[in-house]
Design an enzyme around this catalytic site. Structure first.
Site, PDB file in Angstrom:
ATOM      1  N   HIS A 290      -8.218  -3.963 -16.922  1.00  0.00           N
ATOM      2  CA  HIS A 290      -8.244  -3.116 -18.117  1.00  0.00           C
ATOM      3  C   HIS A 290      -6.889  -2.433 -18.270  1.00  0.00           C
ATOM      4  CE1 HIS A 290      -9.546  -0.353 -21.179  1.00  0.00           C
ATOM      5  NE2 HIS A 290      -9.238   0.689 -20.422  1.00  0.00           N
TER       6      HIS A 290
ATOM      7  N   LYS B 189      -3.485   4.304 -24.077  1.00  0.00           N
ATOM      8  CA  LYS B 189      -2.675   3.133 -23.683  1.00  0.00           C
ATOM      9  C   LYS B 189      -2.364   2.252 -24.893  1.00  0.00           C
ATOM     10  CE  LYS B 189      -5.738   1.799 -20.662  1.00  0.00           C
ATOM     11  NZ  LYS B 189      -6.645   2.955 -20.771  1.00  0.00           N
TER      12      LYS B 189
ATOM     13  N   ASP C 292      -6.134  -4.145 -23.855  1.00  0.00           N
ATOM     14  CA  ASP C 292      -7.507  -3.911 -23.390  1.00  0.00           C
ATOM     15  C   ASP C 292      -7.890  -4.814 -22.220  1.00  0.00           C
ATOM     16  OD1 ASP C 292      -9.874  -2.375 -23.555  1.00  0.00           O
ATOM     17  OD2 ASP C 292     -10.895  -4.080 -24.452  1.00  0.00           O
TER      18      ASP C 292
ATOM     19  N   ARG D 235       9.072  14.287  -9.115  1.00  0.00           N
ATOM     20  CA  ARG D 235      10.033  14.924 -10.009  1.00  0.00           C
ATOM     21  C   ARG D 235      11.439  14.365  -9.853  1.00  0.00           C
ATOM     22  NH1 ARG D 235       9.253  21.322 -10.327  1.00  0.00           N
ATOM     23  NH2 ARG D 235      10.609  20.886 -12.122  1.00  0.00           N
TER      24      ARG D 235
END
Length: 333
Positions: free
Chosen positions: A155, A176, A194, A261
């Site tokens: 998916h 998405k 999908d 980060r």
């Protein structure tokens, strides 16, 4: 994110499917039927091919008969130059008693009609190609490698960004498809949305992503509905397949989670046993995920072709400044 590593592999394909599909996908091969038999009754179980030199001579102890049999110049000339017709028929009859998937004659080679009739009675399809044995073996092996490769459906959305294959994954409702749509509008290409079918050929570490044939290039946008990307954006906006090179996971923002980060600690994940770089992107209001995905692709290209990592360059620069100031401080004392 943890992906299912257990891929699916076809156990066999019919010779009818082999002939029809390879004729469409490999135009150079141009297989032609030499005899007419029921191709549905014969199945191919292995991706490897076989040149049956010793088997034609009568030694069948180690005969890998479940493979597609390639008759090149050596095999056909051996049979055609046997003076004793009875001996030739005996050897070939011993050969076709095995449940062979099919025989392919390369370089426009021909067999005596009596041998073709034997193959027909044994219900073994015989094909011919003008390609040399080397070229035919390459094309057929590549096709069978693809057919018997491990695959799994995941998916997500698969996009081609600056030539880099980026797999967008994450929980449903994170956007998405919207990110993929935005990337297409910016000139990038859609591979699948999908349902992404990912294949791994043999022992290769290359993963190829394709669309689900039923869903095709349709995309569901929440609040809008189903959109045909090919019809709306044209052929330039879609890709038939693309290598999976980076996985970008979209995540709900969690204040208790420490996100990367600096980029010094590179994350990775595995798909079908192949390790891939993983970038985890928390979703926040106002955050432009599309541009970040583009930067992810550019960073991948920089690292691959220039071995340059921005975080490492910054770390090195800061370390040099600290060491320089420390040296000056020690000198003043």
């Amino acid at each position: 994110m943890i992906f299912d590593q257990k891929g699916i592999r076809k156990r066999s394909i019919t010779v009818a499917y082999f002939y029809n599909t390879i004729s469409q996908k490999c135009c150079d091969l141009k297989l032609r039927r030499v005899n007419n038999v029921d191709e549905q009754k014969r199945r191919i179980y292995e991706r490897d091919l076989h040149r049956p030199g010793l088997a034609l001579a009568g030694f069948t102890n180690l005969f890998t008969y479940k493979r597609v049999q390639i008759f090149g110049n050596t095999e056909t000339r051996f049979l055609n130059h046997l003076d004793d017709e009875k001996e030739r028929n005996r050897l070939f009859e011993n050969f076709v008693r095995f449940k062979i998937p099919c025989i392919i004659l390369t370089s426009n080679n021909k067999l005596p009609e009596s041998l073709i009739e034997m193959a027909t009675r044994a219900e073994i399809p015989v094909y011919s190609t003008r390609c040399s044995s080397t070229k035919a073996i390459y094309n057929i092996t590549d096709f069978l490698d693809d057919q018997f490769s491990i695959y799994q459906q995941y998916h997500g959305s698969m996009v081609d960004v600056y030539g880099v294959g980026v797999l967008l994954v994450g929980k449903s409702g994170l956007g998405k498809s919207e990110v993929a749509l935005d990337l297409i509008e910016r000139g990038h290409g859609l591979v699948a949305d999908d349902a992404v079918v990912i294949r791994r050929k043999g022992e290769s570490t290359t993963l190829m992503a394709r669309r689900n044939n039923i869903i095709d290039h349709f995309m569901e946008i929440r609040g809008l509905g189903v959109v045909d990307m090919k019809a709306n954006f044209g052929i330039r906006a879609i890709r038939e397949q693309k290598e999976v090179q980076v996985v970008a996971e979209l995540m709900h923002w969690d204040s208790d989670t420490e996100y990367e980060r600096l980029g010094l600690d590179a994350k990775s994940t595995k798909i079908l046993g192949v390790e891939l770089p993983l970038v985890q992107l928390p979703i926040l209001p106002g955050k432009n995920i599309t541009v970040i995905i583009e930067v992810v692709a550019l960073n991948f290209l920089l690292k691959r072709y220039s071995n340059y990592v921005a975080a490492e360059a910054l770390h090195s620069r800061i370390s040099q400044v600290i060491n320089s100031e420390r040296t000056n401080f020690d000198g003043d004392e």
